[in-house]
Design an enzyme around this catalytic site. Structure first.
Site, PDB file in Angstrom:
ATOM      1  N   GLU A  48      15.291  36.417   5.209  1.00  0.00           N
ATOM      2  CA  GLU A  48      16.252  36.873   6.587  1.00  0.00           C
ATOM      3  C   GLU A  48      17.344  37.749   5.683  1.00  0.00           C
ATOM      4  O   GLU A  48      17.961  38.455   6.372  1.00  0.00           O
ATOM      5  CB  GLU A  48      17.420  35.669   6.531  1.00  0.00           C
ATOM      6  CG  GLU A  48      16.475  34.037   6.974  1.00  0.00           C
ATOM      7  CD  GLU A  48      16.271  34.535   8.396  1.00  0.00           C
ATOM      8  OE1 GLU A  48      16.815  35.241   9.035  1.00  0.00           O
ATOM      9  OE2 GLU A  48      15.516  33.637   9.081  1.00  0.00           O
ATOM     10  N   HIS A 105      15.968  40.467   7.337  1.00  0.00           N
ATOM     11  CA  HIS A 105      16.626  41.456   8.646  1.00  0.00           C
ATOM     12  C   HIS A 105      18.051  41.897   8.195  1.00  0.00           C
ATOM     13  O   HIS A 105      17.883  42.773   9.179  1.00  0.00           O
ATOM     14  CB  HIS A 105      16.954  39.788   9.263  1.00  0.00           C
ATOM     15  CG  HIS A 105      15.784  39.427  10.133  1.00  0.00           C
ATOM     16  ND1 HIS A 105      14.840  40.004  10.518  1.00  0.00           N
ATOM     17  CD2 HIS A 105      15.124  37.722   9.800  1.00  0.00           C
ATOM     18  CE1 HIS A 105      13.733  39.582  11.241  1.00  0.00           C
ATOM     19  NE2 HIS A 105      13.647  38.030  10.723  1.00  0.00           N
TER      20      HIS A 105
END
Ligand SMILES: [Zn+2]
Length: 409
Positions: free
Chosen positions: A213, A216
């Protein structure tokens, strides 16, 4: 677009017995478009130097409704350690990357630390434990606001905000891509996929949900480009038809594989199990580091000081305020002096409560620096050789363990 058949197959697969990674970032980015285009981060008019070590101060907002969701500081520290291993290619499982892909693996020279200075310039552990009346959260940012049962973000120009809470359903986490509004900027991870020790659900128990994550958050797409044979915009990641779940056997060739080596399913940006993902590529490294360049959305981190405790004015707020009542021992362990110059005394009124227990001292970034087996109810630990700063002392193991914060002068 996926055919109806492949969507049905996907749904059938998702009802299968094995747990499969669900990342909410793509869904979030498609359904929360109004969040985009917030204020830009202020640059510092300096580019990253070649191979400069970039340090990202982290604040972890733990939102708990039940006691087991109030994860320990040791669990948080284990996540920071995992991030530093994965982003610095110090993860031991990198040795098992297939030989044909080994040359792709990169040390991003991006590092993470728990913040030692809070937005008010006070000392901090970088870990916030906060009770919430919400039994779960959706991927809709409510965990990012105190007014909706969450906790407000710290300044995103100086801190990576990570919210750890129970996310409803099977979503393990989601991230905001660069360029969103300041008050939602950061990463959300479900409680049982954060860290490598403590309250965790296999096979997402090696800290890789946060590794994925945060990439991202640094502008990296899924390796299949979120479309059939899509493009992730990275030159050295081979094209692959779609995501992989669980852990395929190498080589895993798909209809758009460029050669017989097949999918790079051991990349952190596929959807494989934690134990299966092992590398970022040089291309992904370049893209992530580009976020810190002049006029890049994360440029302000080059000015960071929030991991340097010498900037703190005033010590941390009182320690151990987060201990759960069940964890407070009948014979409390006392540590003194704290802050300490050299000799830390560890004492307990009960003559036998400490005997045989292991005492582990970690730095704020999770590095083990002292280990000793306690022989009596009055022990000493010598800290004179250690650098000044915040340390975490763990006494005992598993359900019995007690965690203390120790400040070394
Ligand atoms: Zn993802």
């Amino acid at each position: 677009m996926k055919s109806i058949v492949s969507i049905l197959l996907l749904l059938l697969c998702q009802w299968g017995a094995q747990a499969q990674r669900v990342c909410g970032t793509d869904e979030y980015a498609r359904h929360m478009p109004l969040q985009r285009g917030g204020e830009s981060t202020e640059g510092i008019l300096r580019d990253t130097a070649t191979n400069e070590n970039i340090i990202i101060p982290v604040v972890v907002h733990i939102l708990y409704n039940t006691a087991d969701q109030n994860i320990s500081d040791a669990q948080v520290i284990s996540q920071i350690t995992a991030l530093n291993n994965d982003y610095r290619l110090k993860n031991l499982d990198a040795a098992s990357i297939p030989d044909v892909f080994k040359g792709l693996a990169a040390d991003t020279r991006i590092n993470f630390c728990l913040a030692k200075v809070d937005p008010n310039m006070r000392g901090t552990t970088g870990i916030i434990h906060k009770n919430t009346s919400r039994t779960y959260f959706l991927a809709d940012d409510k965990m990012k606001f105190s007014a909706s049962g969450g906790d407000d973000a710290w300044d995103r120009k100086k801190y990576l905000n990570i919210w750890v809470c129970r996310i409803f359903g099977r979503t393990l986490g989601y991230a905001t891509p660069p360029g969103v509004a300041a008050n939602v900027d950061g990463v959300v991870i479900t409680t049982t996929s954060f860290g490598t020790i403590g309250n965790l659900n296999a096979p997402f128990n090696k800290g890789r949900t946060a590794t994925h994550e945060i990439a991202h958050w640094l502008g990296i797409k899924h390796i299949w480009g979120d479309e059939d044979c899509g493009d992730d915009g990275i030159g050295d990641t081979p094209k692959q038809e779609t995501y992989n779940y669980n852990c395929p056997v190498f080589p895993s060739v798909s209809s758009c594989s460029p050669n017989s080596n097949g999918d790079l399913f051991m990349n952190f940006m596929d959807l494989t199990d934690d134990a299966c993902m092992k590398l970022f590529t040089h291309g992904q490294k370049k893209k992530m580091r580009g976020q810190f360049a002049i006029n890049g959305p994360r440029n302000s981190f080059l000015n960071g000081f929030a991991c340097d405790s010498s900037y703190a004015q005033g010590g941390p707020l009182p320690i151990d305020t987060v201990a759960k009542p069940a964890e407070i021992p009948a014979d409390p362990i006392s540590l003194f002096p704290n802050p300490v110059d050299n000799v830390l005394n560890i004492q307990c009124k009960s003559a036998t409560a400490l005997t045989g227990k292991t005492a582990l001292l970690f730095t704020a970034t999770g590095q083990l620096v002292r280990q000793q087996t306690l022989q009596s109810s009055s022990e000493k630990m010598l800290l004179g050789q250690l650098p000044a700063g915040l340390y975490v002392l763990q006494i005992g193991e598993r359900a019995e363990k007690k965690i203390f914060k120790v400040i070394k002068n």
